[in-house]
Design a protein around this motif. Structure first.
Motif, PDB file in Angstrom:
ATOM      1  N   PHE A   6       0.838  -1.209   0.000  1.00  0.00           N
ATOM      2  CA  PHE A   6       0.000   0.000   0.000  1.00  0.00           C
ATOM      3  C   PHE A   6       0.867   1.250   0.000  1.00  0.00           C
ATOM      4  N   LEU A   7       1.879   1.273   0.851  1.00  0.00           N
ATOM      5  CA  LEU A   7       2.764   2.429   0.916  1.00  0.00           C
ATOM      6  C   LEU A   7       3.449   2.662  -0.418  1.00  0.00           C
ATOM      7  N   GLU A   8       3.950   1.595  -1.028  1.00  0.00           N
ATOM      8  CA  GLU A   8       4.643   1.740  -2.307  1.00  0.00           C
ATOM      9  C   GLU A   8       3.698   2.255  -3.392  1.00  0.00           C
ATOM     10  N   LEU A   9       2.523   1.690  -3.483  1.00  0.00           N
ATOM     11  CA  LEU A   9       1.570   2.104  -4.514  1.00  0.00           C
ATOM     12  C   LEU A   9       1.193   3.568  -4.366  1.00  0.00           C
ATOM     13  N   THR A  10       0.893   4.004  -3.158  1.00  0.00           N
ATOM     14  CA  THR A  10       0.459   5.389  -2.964  1.00  0.00           C
ATOM     15  C   THR A  10       1.616   6.365  -3.165  1.00  0.00           C
ATOM     16  N   MET A  11       2.791   6.041  -2.633  1.00  0.00           N
ATOM     17  CA  MET A  11       3.936   6.944  -2.830  1.00  0.00           C
ATOM     18  C   MET A  11       4.314   7.069  -4.294  1.00  0.00           C
ATOM     19  N   GLU A  12       4.396   5.956  -4.998  1.00  0.00           N
ATOM     20  CA  GLU A  12       4.775   6.015  -6.413  1.00  0.00           C
ATOM     21  C   GLU A  12       3.717   6.742  -7.237  1.00  0.00           C
ATOM     22  N   SER A  13       2.443   6.463  -6.960  1.00  0.00           N
ATOM     23  CA  SER A  13       1.370   7.107  -7.726  1.00  0.00           C
ATOM     24  C   SER A  13       1.369   8.616  -7.515  1.00  0.00           C
ATOM     25  N   LEU A  14       1.435   9.062  -6.262  1.00  0.00           N
ATOM     26  CA  LEU A  14       1.380  10.495  -5.986  1.00  0.00           C
ATOM     27  C   LEU A  14       2.603  11.223  -6.525  1.00  0.00           C
ATOM     28  N   SER A  15       3.788  10.635  -6.372  1.00  0.00           N
ATOM     29  CA  SER A  15       5.002  11.308  -6.850  1.00  0.00           C
ATOM     30  C   SER A  15       5.058  11.365  -8.375  1.00  0.00           C
ATOM     31  N   ASN A  16       4.541  10.336  -9.044  1.00  0.00           N
ATOM     32  CA  ASN A  16       4.520  10.339 -10.508  1.00  0.00           C
ATOM     33  C   ASN A  16       3.456  11.282 -11.070  1.00  0.00           C
ATOM     34  N   ASP A  17       2.282  11.319 -10.426  1.00  0.00           N
ATOM     35  CA  ASP A  17       1.149  12.071 -10.964  1.00  0.00           C
ATOM     36  C   ASP A  17       1.117  13.530 -10.523  1.00  0.00           C
ATOM     37  N   TYR A  18       1.705  13.826  -9.364  1.00  0.00           N
ATOM     38  CA  TYR A  18       1.708  15.191  -8.828  1.00  0.00           C
ATOM     39  C   TYR A  18       3.135  15.572  -8.406  1.00  0.00           C
ATOM     40  N   PRO A  19       4.075  15.640  -9.358  1.00  0.00           N
ATOM     41  CA  PRO A  19       5.482  15.856  -9.009  1.00  0.00           C
ATOM     42  C   PRO A  19       5.762  17.197  -8.331  1.00  0.00           C
ATOM     43  N   ASP A  20       4.871  18.174  -8.502  1.00  0.00           N
ATOM     44  CA  ASP A  20       5.058  19.456  -7.823  1.00  0.00           C
ATOM     45  C   ASP A  20       4.700  19.378  -6.341  1.00  0.00           C
ATOM     46  N   LEU A  21       3.964  18.351  -5.970  1.00  0.00           N
ATOM     47  CA  LEU A  21       3.481  18.239  -4.591  1.00  0.00           C
ATOM     48  C   LEU A  21       4.187  17.152  -3.791  1.00  0.00           C
ATOM     49  N   PHE A  22       4.593  16.073  -4.476  1.00  0.00           N
ATOM     50  CA  PHE A  22       5.156  14.918  -3.782  1.00  0.00           C
ATOM     51  C   PHE A  22       6.403  14.435  -4.525  1.00  0.00           C
ATOM     52  N   SER A  23       7.360  13.882  -3.785  1.00  0.00           N
ATOM     53  CA  SER A  23       8.523  13.288  -4.440  1.00  0.00           C
ATOM     54  C   SER A  23       8.941  12.025  -3.693  1.00  0.00           C
ATOM     55  N   LEU A  24       9.457  11.070  -4.445  1.00  0.00           N
ATOM     56  CA  LEU A  24       9.960   9.819  -3.893  1.00  0.00           C
ATOM     57  C   LEU A  24      11.289   9.502  -4.560  1.00  0.00           C
ATOM     58  N   LYS A  25      12.334   9.385  -3.762  1.00  0.00           N
ATOM     59  CA  LYS A  25      13.657   9.035  -4.273  1.00  0.00           C
ATOM     60  C   LYS A  25      14.083   7.713  -3.646  1.00  0.00           C
ATOM     61  N   LYS A  26      14.597   6.802  -4.495  1.00  0.00           N
ATOM     62  CA  LYS A  26      14.968   5.480  -4.035  1.00  0.00           C
ATOM     63  C   LYS A  26      16.466   5.247  -4.227  1.00  0.00           C
ATOM     64  N   ASP A  27      17.098   4.729  -3.187  1.00  0.00           N
ATOM     65  CA  ASP A  27      18.484   4.273  -3.248  1.00  0.00           C
ATOM     66  C   ASP A  27      18.492   2.857  -2.685  1.00  0.00           C
ATOM     67  N   GLY A  28      18.183   1.887  -3.549  1.00  0.00           N
ATOM     68  CA  GLY A  28      17.965   0.530  -3.065  1.00  0.00           C
ATOM     69  C   GLY A  28      16.730   0.508  -2.194  1.00  0.00           C
ATOM     70  N   LEU A  29      16.878   0.025  -0.976  1.00  0.00           N
ATOM     71  CA  LEU A  29      15.760  -0.006  -0.025  1.00  0.00           C
ATOM     72  C   LEU A  29      15.678   1.267   0.812  1.00  0.00           C
ATOM     73  N   LEU A  30      16.618   2.168   0.614  1.00  0.00           N
ATOM     74  CA  LEU A  30      16.594   3.440   1.338  1.00  0.00           C
ATOM     75  C   LEU A  30      15.814   4.461   0.510  1.00  0.00           C
ATOM     76  N   TRP A  31      14.651   4.839   1.000  1.00  0.00           N
ATOM     77  CA  TRP A  31      13.745   5.713   0.272  1.00  0.00           C
ATOM     78  C   TRP A  31      13.605   7.045   0.999  1.00  0.00           C
ATOM     79  N   THR A  32      13.427   8.124   0.239  1.00  0.00           N
ATOM     80  CA  THR A  32      13.129   9.436   0.815  1.00  0.00           C
ATOM     81  C   THR A  32      11.820   9.936   0.232  1.00  0.00           C
ATOM     82  N   TRP A  33      10.884  10.204   1.089  1.00  0.00           N
ATOM     83  CA  TRP A  33       9.540  10.647   0.709  1.00  0.00           C
ATOM     84  C   TRP A  33       9.333  12.083   1.170  1.00  0.00           C
ATOM     85  N   GLU A  34       8.798  12.924   0.284  1.00  0.00           N
ATOM     86  CA  GLU A  34       8.474  14.294   0.658  1.00  0.00           C
ATOM     87  C   GLU A  34       7.057  14.634   0.233  1.00  0.00           C
TER      88      GLU A  34
END
Length: 345
Positions: A94-122
């Motif tokens: 659930f977390l992955e689906l919502t984070m990826e969807s929001l960051s892809n669809d609303y890039p001005d509002l949300f961002s997700l950066k991945k470094d392997g399993l180390l993720w940064t969500w804004e």
């Protein structure tokens, strides 16, 4: 995407209202002048630009206010989020689906950066920024489903598939239409939907279950459901009935336009990749009769739907005390002319 978030409330002084843009994109659910409960499922594919179905999860002008209302509801009743222990993997899905969807669809509002399993969500609108290890239960001070459930508009249920049926084994529910997560958690499909009138006779739930059991990864589906509520209140839970139930007695012919709201749920279902669970997303939209009646077509059609609604559905949806007054109020908007096909103003 640029959005102007509104300062408004869904309780107490009820300052919620829809802008003209929000009214235009409201998901009016009726394609005909009559209504009977049905499955009415379609693929959850990308809708028209600006529509509530444009993206997997809709973010609109009410986003910040709705998230604030979620937090208030959870502060009063932490039981609005519940998850059985075996749903841990589905929560990370659930977390992955919502984070990826929001960051892809609303890039001005949300961002997700991945470094392997180390993720940064804004999350810029809510002022949230976290770096965490995906799959690590110690990453947050709450479960991953609660963490993201607080940051996406709507309610969410995780359905576990086993024993030839689906079980509601986790949920984040703060804007339900008169049902209780505390009562329903752990229930099987037919137990959960047992109170819905006419569906057993029509075999609707049997067909829906068969369809969803075969739901494929990457092929989500959606449907619209509806009811009505008094005041623009998201939390119409049985637990808080004393706070809102009496409002049904306050409706008069003079205040129907302001108090009576059509409440539409955009319900989406996604197969999740690791757990094989199904995410049931329930996004609520509210519009009062004054706002709805800015579309003559909607006002006419809703008048005819309400006037002909089956008595069992009137009772099940809790409309008995104000349905006739609303029909009377809407009748002034219906000149008897044929309503053009379509669901948009």
């Amino acid at each position: 995407m640029s959005l102007a978030f509104k300062k408004e409330t869904f309780r107490d002084d009820y300052t919620y209202q829809n802008s003209p843009k929000a009214i235009k994109r409201f998901p009016f659910p009726f394609a005909e002048d009559t209504y009977m409960y049905s499955v009415n499922i379609e693929p959850h594919t990308k809708g028209p630009v600006g529509a509530v179905t444009e993206f997997a999860f809709d973010i609109d002008e009410h986003y910040v206010a709705e998230c604030e209302d979620k937090a208030k509801t959870l502060a009063l009743d932490a039981g609005r989020y519940q998850a059985l222990p075996h749903m841990a993997e589905a929560q990370w899905d659930f977390l992955e689906l919502t984070m990826e969807s929001l960051s892809n669809d609303y890039p001005d509002l949300f961002s997700l950066k991945k470094d392997g399993l180390l993720w940064t969500w804004e999350n810029k609108p809510l002022g949230i920024k976290n770096t965490f290890t995906f799959g690590d239960s110690t990453s947050f001070d709450m479960d991953p489903m609660e963490y993201m459930g607080r940051q996406v508009q709507g309610d969410f249920v995780l359905l576990d598939q086993r024993n030839g049926t689906l079980y509601a084994d986790a949920g984040f529910i703060t804007s339900q239409a008169d049902w209780s997560l505390a009562f329903d958690v752990g229930m099987a499909w037919h137990e959960w939907h047992g109170p819905v009138p006419q569906v057993t006779k029509l075999g609707v739930m049997d067909r829906a279950l068969k369809f969803l059991m075969a739901l494929q990864l990457g092929a989500p589906v959606r449907r619209l459901n509806w009811t009505m509520t008094i005041n623009p209140r998201l939390d119409t839970s049985p637990e808080n009935y004393p706070l809102w139930g009496g409002d049904r007695n306050k409706v008069t012919i003079d205040n129907v336009g302001e108090l009576v709201h059509l409440r539409v749920e955009l319900q989406s279902l996604f197969r999740l990749p690791r757990s094989n669970a199904i995410l049931f997303s329930i996004r609520c939209y509210l519009i009062n009769m004054n706002e709805l009646s800015t579309s003559a077509r909607w006002a006419k059609r809703f008048h005819r739907v309400l006037k002909s609604l089956h008595p069992d559905l009137v009772e099940y949806k809790g409309l008995t005390k104000f349905k006739d007054l609303t029909v009377q109020w809407l009748s002034k908007k219906d000149d008897g002319a044929e309503v053009a096909l379509g669901t948009h103003p």
